[in-house]
Design a protein around this motif. Sequence first.
Motif: not given
Length: 63
Positions: A1-24
């Motif tokens: 992935m390019e370093d300047d690419r912006v991920m959505s909150f949901d994509d960030w949670c998925k990438l890091n392996g946790f649920s949306r509520s854990t991310g929140q």
Amino acid sequence: MEDDRVMSFDDWCKLNGFSRSTGQRIIAAGHGPKFIQLSARRKGVSVAENRRWQAARLIETAA
């Protein structure tokens, strides 16, 4: 992935392996990466910022 690419909150949670509520919870506690406000209701995080956040969380194992 390019370093300047912006991920959505949901994509960030998925990438890091946790649920949306854990991310929140991580963000609410102030333990997450710095997010970018994309619009009134959307936020995202850059790939570079996510990598910095992950690197800061590295731990030494006692093995």
